[in-house]
Design a protein around this motif. Structure first.
Motif, PDB file in Angstrom:
ATOM      1  N   MET A   1       0.843  -1.183   0.000  1.00  0.00           N
ATOM      2  CA  MET A   1       0.000   0.000   0.000  1.00  0.00           C
ATOM      3  C   MET A   1       0.886   1.243   0.000  1.00  0.00           C
ATOM      4  O   MET A   1       1.864   1.310   0.718  1.00  0.00           O
ATOM      5  CB  MET A   1      -0.891  -0.003   1.242  1.00  0.00           C
ATOM      6  N   CYS A   3       1.027   5.488   0.414  1.00  0.00           N
ATOM      7  CA  CYS A   3       0.315   6.585   1.060  1.00  0.00           C
ATOM      8  C   CYS A   3       1.158   7.846   0.917  1.00  0.00           C
ATOM      9  O   CYS A   3       2.362   7.813   1.155  1.00  0.00           O
ATOM     10  CB  CYS A   3       0.087   6.245   2.528  1.00  0.00           C
ATOM     11  N   LYS A  11      -5.204  12.367  10.126  1.00  0.00           N
ATOM     12  CA  LYS A  11      -5.675  11.033  10.506  1.00  0.00           C
ATOM     13  C   LYS A  11      -5.620  10.925  12.019  1.00  0.00           C
ATOM     14  O   LYS A  11      -4.691  11.410  12.669  1.00  0.00           O
ATOM     15  CB  LYS A  11      -4.802   9.936   9.892  1.00  0.00           C
ATOM     16  N   GLU A  66       1.763   0.702  14.135  1.00  0.00           N
ATOM     17  CA  GLU A  66       1.352  -0.673  13.850  1.00  0.00           C
ATOM     18  C   GLU A  66       0.606  -0.780  12.525  1.00  0.00           C
ATOM     19  O   GLU A  66       0.906  -1.621  11.706  1.00  0.00           O
ATOM     20  CB  GLU A  66       0.455  -1.210  14.979  1.00  0.00           C
ATOM     21  N   VAL A  67      -0.416   0.076  12.343  1.00  0.00           N
ATOM     22  CA  VAL A  67      -1.278   0.007  11.160  1.00  0.00           C
ATOM     23  C   VAL A  67      -1.673   1.418  10.747  1.00  0.00           C
ATOM     24  O   VAL A  67      -1.999   2.251  11.587  1.00  0.00           O
ATOM     25  CB  VAL A  67      -2.569  -0.806  11.459  1.00  0.00           C
ATOM     26  N   ILE A  68      -1.650   1.659   9.435  1.00  0.00           N
ATOM     27  CA  ILE A  68      -2.179   2.908   8.895  1.00  0.00           C
ATOM     28  C   ILE A  68      -3.421   2.546   8.102  1.00  0.00           C
ATOM     29  O   ILE A  68      -3.346   1.844   7.096  1.00  0.00           O
ATOM     30  CB  ILE A  68      -1.155   3.624   7.999  1.00  0.00           C
ATOM     31  N   GLY A  69      -4.571   2.997   8.603  1.00  0.00           N
ATOM     32  CA  GLY A  69      -5.842   2.696   7.946  1.00  0.00           C
ATOM     33  C   GLY A  69      -6.351   3.881   7.146  1.00  0.00           C
ATOM     34  O   GLY A  69      -5.660   4.876   6.960  1.00  0.00           O
ATOM     35  N   GLU A  70      -7.585   3.769   6.677  1.00  0.00           N
ATOM     36  CA  GLU A  70      -8.200   4.828   5.877  1.00  0.00           C
ATOM     37  C   GLU A  70      -8.383   6.111   6.681  1.00  0.00           C
ATOM     38  O   GLU A  70      -8.163   7.193   6.166  1.00  0.00           O
ATOM     39  CB  GLU A  70      -9.563   4.368   5.338  1.00  0.00           C
ATOM     40  N   GLU A  71      -8.797   5.975   7.952  1.00  0.00           N
ATOM     41  CA  GLU A  71      -9.091   7.149   8.769  1.00  0.00           C
ATOM     42  C   GLU A  71      -8.262   7.231  10.042  1.00  0.00           C
ATOM     43  O   GLU A  71      -8.216   8.283  10.677  1.00  0.00           O
ATOM     44  CB  GLU A  71     -10.573   7.168   9.140  1.00  0.00           C
ATOM     45  N   THR A  72      -7.640   6.118  10.441  1.00  0.00           N
ATOM     46  CA  THR A  72      -6.903   6.106  11.705  1.00  0.00           C
ATOM     47  C   THR A  72      -5.529   5.480  11.548  1.00  0.00           C
ATOM     48  O   THR A  72      -5.270   4.731  10.611  1.00  0.00           O
ATOM     49  CB  THR A  72      -7.659   5.319  12.797  1.00  0.00           C
ATOM     50  N   ILE A  73      -4.668   5.794  12.515  1.00  0.00           N
ATOM     51  CA  ILE A  73      -3.350   5.193  12.618  1.00  0.00           C
ATOM     52  C   ILE A  73      -3.264   4.570  14.003  1.00  0.00           C
ATOM     53  O   ILE A  73      -3.510   5.244  15.010  1.00  0.00           O
ATOM     54  CB  ILE A  73      -2.237   6.235  12.435  1.00  0.00           C
ATOM     55  N   LEU A  74      -2.964   3.275  14.060  1.00  0.00           N
ATOM     56  CA  LEU A  74      -2.818   2.589  15.332  1.00  0.00           C
ATOM     57  C   LEU A  74      -1.354   2.536  15.693  1.00  0.00           C
ATOM     58  O   LEU A  74      -0.516   2.120  14.891  1.00  0.00           O
ATOM     59  CB  LEU A  74      -3.388   1.173  15.252  1.00  0.00           C
TER      60      LEU A  74
END
Length: 97
Positions: A1, A3, A11, A66-74
Motif C-alpha cells: 500500500m 500513502c 488522521k 502498527e497500522v495505517i488505515g483509511e481514517e486512523t493510525i494505530l
C-alpha cells in the motif's frame, strides 16, 4: 500500500496499548540523509483556549506505528507512555467513583 504524506495529515491516532485517542497527525519528520519518514508529530493541545500556550508536541517514532488505515493510525506506545488510570475517577469535590 502506498500513502502520500498529505494523506497522513489529520488522521486520528489511537494507542493500542490502552485505546486512548492521542490526537491527529499534524506534521511528519523526515531524515534528509536517507529520505525516510522517521516519525509523525501530533501538536500539543492548547491550554486555556491558547492563552496559556500549548502542551508539548507528541512525536511518535515510525517503529511504533502498527497500522495505517483509511481514517486512523494505530500505534503501540512503550510501557512508560501507557499508564493505566486505575479505574478511579474523582469528581469535582474529590469523591471517588
Amino acid at each position: 500500500m502506498f500513502c502520500r504524506i498529505t494523506e497522513l495529515h489529520n488522521k486520528e491516532v489511537i494507542n493500542v496499548c490502552d485505546g486512548t485517542r492521542l490526537g491527529c497527525v499534524d506534521d511528519v519528520e523526515v531524515d534528509t540523509h536517507t529520505a525516510q519518514l522517521t516519525a509523525i508529530v501530533l501538536h500539543g493541545r492548547p491550554k486555556m483556549l491558547g492563552i496559556m500556550g500549548c502542551e508539548e508536541d507528541t512525536v511518535i517514532p515510525w517503529k511504533e506505528i502498527e497500522v495505517i488505515g483509511e481514517e486512523t493510525i494505530l500505534v503501540n506506545r512503550p510501557q512508560g507512555a501507557c499508564k493505566p488510570s486505575g479505574g478511579v475517577c474523582r469528581g469535582l469535590f474529590g469523591r471517588k467513583y
